[in-house]
Write an enzyme that holds these catalytic residues in place. Structure first.
Site, PDB file in Angstrom:
ATOM      1  N   LYS A  16       0.845  -1.202   0.000  1.00 44.46           N
ATOM      2  CA  LYS A  16       0.000   0.000   0.000  1.00 44.46           C
ATOM      3  C   LYS A  16       0.887   1.261   0.000  1.00 44.46           C
ATOM      4  CE  LYS A  16      -3.934  -2.256   0.800  1.00 44.46           C
ATOM      5  NZ  LYS A  16      -3.454  -3.489   0.190  1.00 44.46           N
ATOM      6  N   SER A  17       2.223   1.091   0.070  1.00 45.80           N
ATOM      7  CA  SER A  17       3.104   2.253   0.200  1.00 45.80           C
ATOM      8  C   SER A  17       3.013   3.230  -0.980  1.00 45.80           C
ATOM      9  CB  SER A  17       4.551   1.798   0.415  1.00 45.80           C
ATOM     10  OG  SER A  17       4.656   1.171   1.670  1.00 45.80           O
ATOM     11  N   THR A  62      10.911  -3.534   2.512  1.00 42.59           N
ATOM     12  CA  THR A  62      10.024  -4.410   3.274  1.00 42.59           C
ATOM     13  C   THR A  62      10.475  -5.863   3.131  1.00 42.59           C
ATOM     14  OG1 THR A  62       7.702  -4.893   3.734  1.00 42.59           O
ATOM     15  CG2 THR A  62       8.267  -4.546   1.419  1.00 42.59           C
ATOM     16  N   LYS A  66      14.822  -6.279   5.043  1.00 49.48           N
ATOM     17  CA  LYS A  66      15.158  -5.250   6.038  1.00 49.48           C
ATOM     18  C   LYS A  66      16.520  -5.499   6.712  1.00 49.48           C
ATOM     19  CE  LYS A  66      10.419  -3.999   7.282  1.00 49.48           C
ATOM     20  NZ  LYS A  66       9.448  -3.843   8.374  1.00 49.48           N
ATOM     21  N   ASN A  87      14.138   0.064   7.344  1.00 48.47           N
ATOM     22  CA  ASN A  87      12.978   0.101   6.441  1.00 48.47           C
ATOM     23  C   ASN A  87      12.938   1.381   5.608  1.00 48.47           C
ATOM     24  OD1 ASN A  87      12.059   2.060   8.212  1.00 48.47           O
ATOM     25  ND2 ASN A  87       9.971   1.278   8.279  1.00 48.47           N
ATOM     26  N   GLY A 129      10.911 -11.098  16.475  1.00 46.20           N
ATOM     27  CA  GLY A 129      11.526 -10.966  15.157  1.00 46.20           C
ATOM     28  C   GLY A 129      11.879  -9.510  14.871  1.00 46.20           C
ATOM     29  N   ALA A 131      10.253  -6.945  13.537  1.00 42.77           N
ATOM     30  CA  ALA A 131       9.316  -5.876  13.911  1.00 42.77           C
ATOM     31  C   ALA A 131       9.338  -5.657  15.426  1.00 42.77           C
ATOM     32  CB  ALA A 131       7.914  -6.221  13.435  1.00 42.77           C
ATOM     33  N   TYR A 217      -2.411  -6.327   9.327  1.00 43.95           N
ATOM     34  CA  TYR A 217      -3.720  -5.758   8.962  1.00 43.95           C
ATOM     35  C   TYR A 217      -4.195  -6.483   7.712  1.00 43.95           C
ATOM     36  CZ  TYR A 217      -0.508  -3.582   5.784  1.00 43.95           C
ATOM     37  OH  TYR A 217       0.493  -3.415   4.857  1.00 43.95           O
TER      38      TYR A 217
HETATM   39  P1  NDP Z   1       9.787 -11.951  11.453  1.00 43.58           P
HETATM   40  O1  NDP Z   1       9.693 -13.087  10.509  1.00 43.58           O
HETATM   41  O2  NDP Z   1      11.071 -11.228  11.651  1.00 43.58           O
HETATM   42  O3  NDP Z   1       9.322 -12.439  12.922  1.00 43.58           O
HETATM   43  C1  NDP Z   1       8.197 -13.250  13.067  1.00 43.58           C
HETATM   44  C2  NDP Z   1       7.962 -13.538  14.542  1.00 43.58           C
HETATM   45  O4  NDP Z   1       6.750 -14.301  14.630  1.00 43.58           O
HETATM   46  C3  NDP Z   1       9.055 -14.377  15.210  1.00 43.58           C
HETATM   47  O5  NDP Z   1       9.196 -13.952  16.544  1.00 43.58           O
HETATM   48  C4  NDP Z   1       8.450 -15.799  15.166  1.00 43.58           C
HETATM   49  O6  NDP Z   1       8.905 -16.620  16.236  1.00 43.58           O
HETATM   50  C5  NDP Z   1       6.998 -15.496  15.373  1.00 43.58           C
HETATM   51  N1  NDP Z   1       6.052 -16.518  14.920  1.00 43.58           N
HETATM   52  C6  NDP Z   1       5.878 -17.000  13.658  1.00 43.58           C
HETATM   53  N2  NDP Z   1       4.867 -17.912  13.650  1.00 43.58           N
HETATM   54  C7  NDP Z   1       4.397 -17.996  14.931  1.00 43.58           C
HETATM   55  C8  NDP Z   1       3.377 -18.757  15.568  1.00 43.58           C
HETATM   56  N3  NDP Z   1       2.609 -19.616  14.876  1.00 43.58           N
HETATM   57  N4  NDP Z   1       3.157 -18.593  16.889  1.00 43.58           N
HETATM   58  C9  NDP Z   1       3.908 -17.714  17.592  1.00 43.58           C
HETATM   59  N5  NDP Z   1       4.904 -16.973  17.051  1.00 43.58           N
HETATM   60  C10 NDP Z   1       5.146 -17.108  15.731  1.00 43.58           C
HETATM   61  O7  NDP Z   1       8.604 -10.948  10.981  1.00 43.58           O
HETATM   62  P2  NDP Z   1       8.482  -9.375  11.276  1.00 43.58           P
HETATM   63  O8  NDP Z   1       8.925  -9.157  12.676  1.00 43.58           O
HETATM   64  O9  NDP Z   1       9.118  -8.606  10.187  1.00 43.58           O
HETATM   65  O10 NDP Z   1       6.895  -9.126  11.135  1.00 43.58           O
HETATM   66  C11 NDP Z   1       5.970  -9.621  12.102  1.00 43.58           C
HETATM   67  C12 NDP Z   1       4.552  -9.132  11.759  1.00 43.58           C
HETATM   68  O11 NDP Z   1       4.492  -7.715  11.833  1.00 43.58           O
HETATM   69  C13 NDP Z   1       4.101  -9.503  10.338  1.00 43.58           C
HETATM   70  O12 NDP Z   1       2.730  -9.906  10.405  1.00 43.58           O
HETATM   71  C14 NDP Z   1       4.222  -8.205   9.568  1.00 43.58           C
HETATM   72  O13 NDP Z   1       3.281  -8.135   8.507  1.00 43.58           O
HETATM   73  C15 NDP Z   1       3.885  -7.185  10.662  1.00 43.58           C
HETATM   74  N6  NDP Z   1       4.458  -5.838  10.410  1.00 43.58           N
HETATM   75  C16 NDP Z   1       3.590  -4.784  10.282  1.00 43.58           C
HETATM   76  C17 NDP Z   1       4.060  -3.501  10.083  1.00 43.58           C
HETATM   77  C18 NDP Z   1       3.081  -2.370   9.949  1.00 43.58           C
HETATM   78  O14 NDP Z   1       3.490  -1.275   9.527  1.00 43.58           O
HETATM   79  N7  NDP Z   1       1.827  -2.547  10.317  1.00 43.58           N
HETATM   80  C19 NDP Z   1       5.513  -3.210   9.982  1.00 43.58           C
HETATM   81  C20 NDP Z   1       6.349  -4.389  10.183  1.00 43.58           C
HETATM   82  C21 NDP Z   1       5.824  -5.649  10.366  1.00 43.58           C
HETATM   83  P3  NDP Z   1      10.234 -17.573  16.129  1.00 43.58           P
HETATM   84  O15 NDP Z   1      11.327 -16.704  15.615  1.00 43.58           O
HETATM   85  O16 NDP Z   1      10.456 -18.042  17.519  1.00 43.58           O
HETATM   86  O17 NDP Z   1       9.854 -18.646  15.172  1.00 43.58           O
END
Ligand code: NDP
Length: 274
Positions: A16-17, A62, A66, A87, A129, A131, A217
């Site tokens: 959407k950017s 994105t 990142k 980002n 992770g 974010a 979202y």
């Molecule tokens: P990463 O892949 O870096 O991190 C994902 C995280 O989710 C890890 O901690 C992972 O745990 C965990 N995880 C994955 N599956 C599961 C599960 N089934 N149960 C519990 N934990 C789980 O992703 P990001 O940090 O980059 O993004 C995370 C979310 O944030 C995404 O949905 C992304 O779309 C959203 N986001 C939204 C933004 C916005 O502007 N609204 C901006 C940035 C991100 P582990 O490592 O232990 O497996």
């Protein structure tokens, strides 16, 4: 020549950017173009350098680039350094500056758009992770009473909690460690909603009146917010506002002008049908 910006990702079609930045440019009377750029999974660095060499002024980055962007920058802002991920890129004669606007975007959405008071509240951050890492410093700066981080791999959550520890009571662990505890604010920074999954949360984790926020979202409620509602959260908010606010931070960095976010967020909500 008109100033040029873009967002790099793979996939990128859903982004959407371009729409957000086009609206910001119109609302602030800035002459610029902003396009979506699909970078090959093994070709982000080449795509970024080619865009800069062709006269690009800056870019957003994105998933999944990142962390790679973080490694490629010549200089980093302190918040990008803390996040370990970039980002927002600024291309200058002195090289590439990397910033991370995700945490500031989250805080702006929570506090300005939703009037949430974080100070003195028990805060739970799910996920550790990219974010979650990016949001940690601004959340700590908002002075919650305590910060708990839950992640499938508990060691990573403990590591993140240790980063916050000098400033407030913080603990990290896995989801089973949440048994018997309750929280006023829960922020889901896991990617569980991407697959319509749920978190392994114990009963009672939402205190009466709790606020639940999903960084994800989509059109309709996310799976985490559905789960939060079922488990007793009183307020449910998705990450669309964070998306618009982190974009506004990037726009302000590039253009020196802060765009209004409310009309753009309202347009996006209408587009997504909520
Ligand atoms: P990463 O892949 O870096 O991190 C994902 C995280 O989710 C890890 O901690 C992972 O745990 C965990 N995880 C994955 N599956 C599961 C599960 N089934 N149960 C519990 N934990 C789980 O992703 P990001 O940090 O980059 O993004 C995370 C979310 O944030 C995404 O949905 C992304 O779309 C959203 N986001 C939204 C933004 C916005 O502007 N609204 C901006 C940035 C991100 P582990 O490592 O232990 O497996």
């Amino acid at each position: 020549m008109t100033d040029r910006y873009c967002v790099f990702g793979n996939p990128i079609g859903h982004s959407k950017s371009p729409l957000i930045h086009a609206r910001f440019a119109a609302l602030t009377a800035q002459a610029l173009t902003y396009e979506a750029m699909l970078a090959p999974l093994d070709g982000f660095a080449a795509a970024m350098h080619a865009f800069a060499a062709a006269g690009g002024n800056g870019a957003n980055v994105t998933v999944p680039f990142k962390e790679e962007a973080f490694r490629l920058c010549d200089r980093l802002t302190p918040r990008a350094q803390a996040a370990g991920a970039v980002n927002t890129l600024v291309f200058g004669s002195d090289g590439i500056l990397g910033d991370n606007t995700d945490g500031a975007g989250l805080l702006a959405d929570l506090t300005r758009n939703h009037g949430l008071e974080i100070a003195g509240k028990r805060l739970l951050l799910c996920g550790a992770g990219g974010a979650a890492r990016g949001c940690l410093a601004p959340l700590v700066a908002a002075a919650p009473a305590s910060l708990t981080i839950a992640n499938i791999v508990p060691e990573v959550a403990r590591e993140l909690a240790a980063l916050a520890a000098p400033n407030l009571p913080a603990a990290g662990g896995d989801f089973a460690d949440l048994a018997g505890k309750s929280f006023d604010i829960m922020i889901n920074a896991t990617s569980v909603s991407l697959n319509d999954g749920e978190l392994a949360l114990p009963e009672g984790v939402f205190a009466p009146g709790a606020f639940a926020y999903d960084l994800m979202y989509k059109a309709g409620e996310t799976s985490f917010l559905k789960q939060a509602q079922r488990m007793g959260a009183a307020t449910l908010v998705d990450g669309l506002g964070m998306l618009v606010e982190q974009a506004a931070e990037a726009f302000a960095l590039w253009r020196g002008v802060r765009p209004p976010t409310a009309p753009v967020l309202a347009e996006l909500r209408e587009l997504l049908g909520h």
